[in-house]
Structures are given as structure tokens and as C-alpha cells.
Design a protein around this motif. Structure first.
Motif, short mmCIF file in Angstrom:
data_model
loop_
_atom_site.label_atom_id
_atom_site.label_comp_id
_atom_site.label_asym_id
_atom_site.label_seq_id
_atom_site.Cartn_x
_atom_site.Cartn_y
_atom_site.Cartn_z
N ALA A 1 0.82 -1.20 0.00
CA ALA A 1 0.00 0.00 0.00
C ALA A 1 0.86 1.26 0.00
CB ALA A 1 -0.94 0.00 1.21
N PHE A 2 2.12 1.14 0.42
CA PHE A 2 2.98 2.32 0.55
C PHE A 2 4.26 2.24 -0.28
CE2 PHE A 2 0.46 1.82 4.37
CZ PHE A 2 -0.21 3.04 4.38
N CYS B 1 -4.97 0.19 -2.43
CA CYS B 1 -5.60 0.79 -1.26
C CYS B 1 -5.19 2.24 -1.00
CB CYS B 1 -5.29 -0.04 -0.01
SG CYS B 1 -6.11 -1.64 -0.03
N THR B 2 -4.09 2.69 -1.59
CA THR B 2 -3.65 4.08 -1.38
C THR B 2 -3.29 4.72 -2.71
OG1 THR B 2 -1.33 3.48 -1.08
CG2 THR B 2 -2.70 3.56 0.91
N ASN C 1 -2.84 4.62 -9.96
CA ASN C 1 -3.52 5.63 -9.16
C ASN C 1 -2.84 6.99 -9.29
OD1 ASN C 1 -5.19 3.60 -8.31
ND2 ASN C 1 -4.34 3.45 -6.27
N HIS D 1 -6.61 12.29 -2.30
CA HIS D 1 -5.63 12.36 -1.22
C HIS D 1 -5.11 10.94 -0.99
CE1 HIS D 1 -8.53 10.71 1.70
NE2 HIS D 1 -9.43 11.49 1.10
N LEU D 2 -4.15 10.80 -0.09
CA LEU D 2 -3.45 9.53 0.09
C LEU D 2 -4.38 8.34 0.31
CD1 LEU D 2 -0.75 8.02 0.36
CD2 LEU D 2 -0.77 8.61 2.78
N PHE D 3 -5.40 8.51 1.12
CA PHE D 3 -6.28 7.39 1.46
C PHE D 3 -7.66 7.50 0.80
CE2 PHE D 3 -3.25 7.62 5.02
CZ PHE D 3 -2.73 6.35 4.94
N THR E 1 -9.04 4.05 -0.11
CA THR E 1 -9.10 3.06 0.96
C THR E 1 -10.52 2.60 1.31
OG1 THR E 1 -7.05 3.98 1.82
CG2 THR E 1 -8.29 2.54 3.30
N LEU F 1 -10.02 -1.22 0.53
CA LEU F 1 -9.65 -2.07 1.67
C LEU F 1 -10.57 -3.28 1.82
CD1 LEU F 1 -7.72 -2.58 4.00
CD2 LEU F 1 -9.19 -1.15 5.42
#
Length: 178
Positions: free
Chosen positions: A27-28, A70-71, A78, A97-99, A102, A106
Motif C-alpha cells: 500500500a505504501f 488501497c492508497t 492511481n 488524497h493519500l487514502f 481506501t 480495503l
């Protein structure tokens, strides 16, 4: 990673132990290096735990994709979409935005990981063992499909190519045309 992976009792628990951390990290971070780093780890772990490595590797890749969605930074797709939204003079929505993904991604990722853990051992275990020769099975299946009188060997094509008999037929090679 050994304490996290531990000694699984079977393929389902092994997949859960492997895929959930991979999804979280994906996810990161970029998916490709994560999978590339974990390939040798998975092979060693499978051998040490008496598991089939073929049941672990494909779900490993899928888990990284599920986590990445997810991010915003989890996958390049994305990021490209967000960049297009930012430069569009009349965007269909606000930039992410980042999430932002999610809430939808998720639950999808969790369901996908559960399905991987439950179905992958059954689906991937049916395949031929790594040491077997699938060419023979394919050749006999091809012979059966062609009918009586045809004996096809996949090695015949390889031998013909090695001896240069395949030159000039079909559309390969250089030179040509017009």
C-alpha cells in the motif's frame, strides 16, 4: 521476516502469513521490488516448511496488487489517474488524497486476500509438479486432437529450428519485402 512467517501448518495459514504483510507494505511501496525481494524468501520458506512454492508465488504477486490499490501511492495507475485529474481543465472529481481509495479498496483487498488463501491451494495444487515434463502431455494432447496417424513432438520443432530447417518458411527472420 522469519518470526512473522513462522512455521505454518498448511498452505492456507502460509498464504495468510505471507499475503497480509505483503498487502500492507504494498500500500505504501512499489509492488515490483516487494515481490522481487520476497521471491527467494518465499522459496526458502516453502522448502523449510515443506510447502509447495508454486502455491505461494502467484498469490504473493496478487497480494501486492491488492494492497497497492488501497492508497494513492500504492500503484502507479492511481498516481497517473490523479495527475490527469489535476491537469484536466474541467475534472470529473477533485484530486485524490493519500487514502481516498481506501474505503472502497480495503474491503475489496481483504476479500481478495481471503479468497487467495482459501482457493489458491486448491487451484494451484492441481497443476503438474515442477519436475514433470508438461511438453509430453501437450504433445500427446495435440496428437490426439489431430487424429490417428499424426505423431507430434514439441522437440521436433526445436530440432528443426536448431538445424536451420525452419528458415524461409513462414514470416520470421530478416530481409524481406518491398
Amino acid at each position: 521476516l522469519r518470526p512473522l512467517l513462522g512455521r505454518p501448518s498448511g498452505h492456507v495459514t502460509a498464504l495468510l502469513r505471507l499475503c497480509f504483510p505483503v498487502a500492507v507494505v504494498s500500500a505504501f511501496l512499489n509492488n515490483t521490488p516487494i515481490v522481487a525481494m520476497l521471491l527467494p524468501v518465499s522459496e526458502t520458506w516453502a522448502a523449510r516448511s515443506n510447502l509447495s512454492v508454486k502455491v505461494l508465488l502467484m498469490p504473493l504477486s496478487f497480494a501486492s496488487m491488492l494492497g497497492g490499490m488501497c492508497t494513492l501511492i500504492g500503484t502507479s495507475t492511481n498516481l497517473v489517474l490523479n495527475a490527469q485529474i489535476k491537469i484536466d481543465p474541467s475534472p470529473p472529481c477533485k484530486p485524490f488524497h493519500l487514502f481516498a481509495m481506501t474505503p472502497a479498496a480495503l474491503p475489496t483487498a481483504l476479500a481478495g486476500l481471503a479468497l487467495l488463501a482459501l482457493l489458491a491451494p486448491a487451484v494451484l495444487a492441481r497443476r503438474a509438479p515442477l519436475g514433470s515434463k508438461p511438453e509430453a502431455g501437450r504433445a500427446s494432447a495435440t496428437s490426439a486432437a489431430l487424429g490417428k496417424g499424426y505423431d507430434v513432438s514439441l522437440n521436433d520443432a526445436a530440432q528443426a529450428a536448431a538445424q536451420g530447417l525452419g528458415k524461409g518458411s513462414g514470416g520470421g527472420g530478416g530481409g524481406g519485402g518491398g
